[in-house]
Design a protein around this motif. Structure first.
Motif, mmCIF file in Angstrom:
data_model
loop_
_atom_site.group_PDB
_atom_site.id
_atom_site.type_symbol
_atom_site.label_atom_id
_atom_site.label_comp_id
_atom_site.label_asym_id
_atom_site.label_seq_id
_atom_site.Cartn_x
_atom_site.Cartn_y
_atom_site.Cartn_z
ATOM 1 N N CYS A 52 76.763 19.517 42.535
ATOM 2 C CA CYS A 52 75.371 19.619 43.285
ATOM 3 C C CYS A 52 74.668 18.782 42.519
ATOM 4 N N ASN A 53 74.327 18.861 41.383
ATOM 5 C CA ASN A 53 73.019 18.315 40.914
ATOM 6 C C ASN A 53 73.359 16.975 40.402
ATOM 7 N N GLU A 54 73.877 16.428 40.344
ATOM 8 C CA GLU A 54 74.094 14.919 40.350
ATOM 9 C C GLU A 54 74.009 14.347 41.645
ATOM 10 N N LEU A 55 75.163 15.105 42.615
ATOM 11 C CA LEU A 55 73.870 14.961 44.163
ATOM 12 C C LEU A 55 73.222 14.394 44.323
ATOM 13 N N VAL A 56 72.100 15.652 43.794
ATOM 14 C CA VAL A 56 70.614 15.179 43.982
ATOM 15 C C VAL A 56 70.124 13.964 43.839
ATOM 16 N N GLU A 57 70.244 13.787 42.156
ATOM 17 C CA GLU A 57 69.949 12.474 41.443
ATOM 18 C C GLU A 57 70.870 10.930 41.652
ATOM 19 N N LEU A 58 72.272 11.197 42.921
ATOM 20 C CA LEU A 58 72.289 9.955 43.369
ATOM 21 C C LEU A 58 71.373 9.586 44.873
ATOM 22 N N ILE A 59 70.498 10.922 45.709
ATOM 23 C CA ILE A 59 71.252 10.801 46.916
ATOM 24 C C ILE A 59 70.295 9.445 47.482
ATOM 25 N N THR A 60 68.833 9.270 47.060
ATOM 26 C CA THR A 60 68.458 7.827 47.004
ATOM 27 C C THR A 60 69.429 6.827 47.195
ATOM 28 N N ALA A 61 69.846 6.963 46.082
ATOM 29 C CA ALA A 61 70.927 5.259 45.440
ATOM 30 C C ALA A 61 71.916 5.501 46.667
ATOM 31 N N TYR A 62 72.981 6.694 47.347
ATOM 32 C CA TYR A 62 73.210 6.718 48.417
ATOM 33 C C TYR A 62 72.962 6.398 49.492
ATOM 34 N N LEU A 63 70.997 7.060 49.741
ATOM 35 C CA LEU A 63 71.032 6.469 50.989
ATOM 36 C C LEU A 63 70.622 4.278 50.825
ATOM 37 N N ASP A 64 70.374 4.088 49.693
ATOM 38 C CA ASP A 64 70.079 2.903 49.545
ATOM 39 C C ASP A 64 70.955 1.749 49.731
ATOM 40 N N ASP A 105 78.207 2.253 43.351
ATOM 41 C CA ASP A 105 79.555 1.729 43.485
ATOM 42 C C ASP A 105 80.664 2.535 44.031
ATOM 43 N N LEU A 106 81.965 2.135 44.483
ATOM 44 C CA LEU A 106 82.848 2.615 45.207
ATOM 45 C C LEU A 106 83.671 3.910 45.264
ATOM 46 N N GLU A 107 83.261 3.868 43.746
ATOM 47 C CA GLU A 107 83.486 5.175 43.331
ATOM 48 C C GLU A 107 82.262 6.695 43.374
ATOM 49 N N ASP A 108 81.223 5.930 43.063
ATOM 50 C CA ASP A 108 81.054 7.361 43.461
ATOM 51 C C ASP A 108 80.122 7.488 44.896
ATOM 52 N N ARG A 109 80.560 6.172 45.726
ATOM 53 C CA ARG A 109 79.862 6.655 46.684
ATOM 54 C C ARG A 109 81.594 7.740 47.745
ATOM 55 N N ALA A 110 82.680 7.639 47.062
ATOM 56 C CA ALA A 110 83.531 8.340 47.143
ATOM 57 C C ALA A 110 83.413 9.733 47.070
ATOM 58 N N GLU A 155 78.449 22.455 52.418
ATOM 59 C CA GLU A 155 77.923 23.010 53.104
ATOM 60 C C GLU A 155 76.397 22.665 52.969
ATOM 61 N N GLY A 156 75.899 23.401 51.411
ATOM 62 C CA GLY A 156 74.127 23.369 51.109
ATOM 63 C C GLY A 156 74.195 22.004 51.322
ATOM 64 N N CYS A 157 74.791 20.639 49.942
ATOM 65 C CA CYS A 157 74.240 20.019 49.830
ATOM 66 C C CYS A 157 74.801 18.517 51.077
ATOM 67 N N GLU A 158 75.284 19.074 52.047
ATOM 68 C CA GLU A 158 75.218 18.661 53.612
ATOM 69 C C GLU A 158 74.083 18.565 54.120
ATOM 70 N N ASN A 159 73.657 19.773 54.068
ATOM 71 C CA ASN A 159 72.078 20.055 55.120
ATOM 72 C C ASN A 159 71.002 19.869 54.225
ATOM 73 N N TYR A 160 71.228 19.848 53.104
ATOM 74 C CA TYR A 160 69.766 19.223 51.733
ATOM 75 C C TYR A 160 70.050 17.575 52.159
ATOM 76 N N LEU A 161 71.587 16.094 51.845
ATOM 77 C CA LEU A 161 71.019 16.057 52.465
ATOM 78 C C LEU A 161 70.755 14.895 53.979
ATOM 79 N N GLN A 162 70.606 16.554 54.885
ATOM 80 C CA GLN A 162 70.644 16.151 56.400
ATOM 81 C C GLN A 162 68.411 16.107 56.472
ATOM 82 N N GLN A 163 68.551 17.055 55.444
ATOM 83 C CA GLN A 163 66.653 17.536 55.347
ATOM 84 C C GLN A 163 65.884 16.108 54.284
ATOM 85 N N PHE A 164 66.709 15.527 54.164
ATOM 86 C CA PHE A 164 66.099 14.763 53.467
ATOM 87 C C PHE A 164 65.762 13.323 53.980
#
Length: 79
Positions: A8-20, A24-29, A39-48
């Motif tokens: 979850c911590n890594e996802l939070v750090e990468l969320i802006t790169a994900y949205l932009d 890279d393909l590996e990290d996106r996967a 589910e918590g990170c999915e909710n966080y992404l939608q909230q963001f």
């Protein structure tokens, strides 16, 4: 990044790169796989997304400068 599963911590750090779409393909996967499993990170992404979308609709001239500075400070400290 590694091929290990994402936490979850890594996802939070990468969320802006994900949205932009700059991960890279590996990290996106890894990001997408984590979202399917957390589910918590999915909710966080939608909230963001909603927050960015809402703030993006405010015309620059209508945003109180003090509030703008507080928002910028919050995002700077977010990492």
């Amino acid at each position: 990044m590694s091929t290990d599963s994402m936490d979850c911590n890594e996802l939070v750090e990468l969320i802006t790169a994900y949205l932009d779409r700059s991960l890279d393909l590996e990290d996106r996967a890894r990001f997408d796989t984590h979202l399917l499993e957390c589910e918590g990170c999915e909710n966080y992404l939608q909230q963001f997304r909603r927050t960015v979308g809402t703030i993006g609709k405010i015309p620059v001239g209508e945003l109180d400068p003090t509030f703008r500075d507080r928002l910028l400070d919050a995002f700077k400290e977010w990492h």
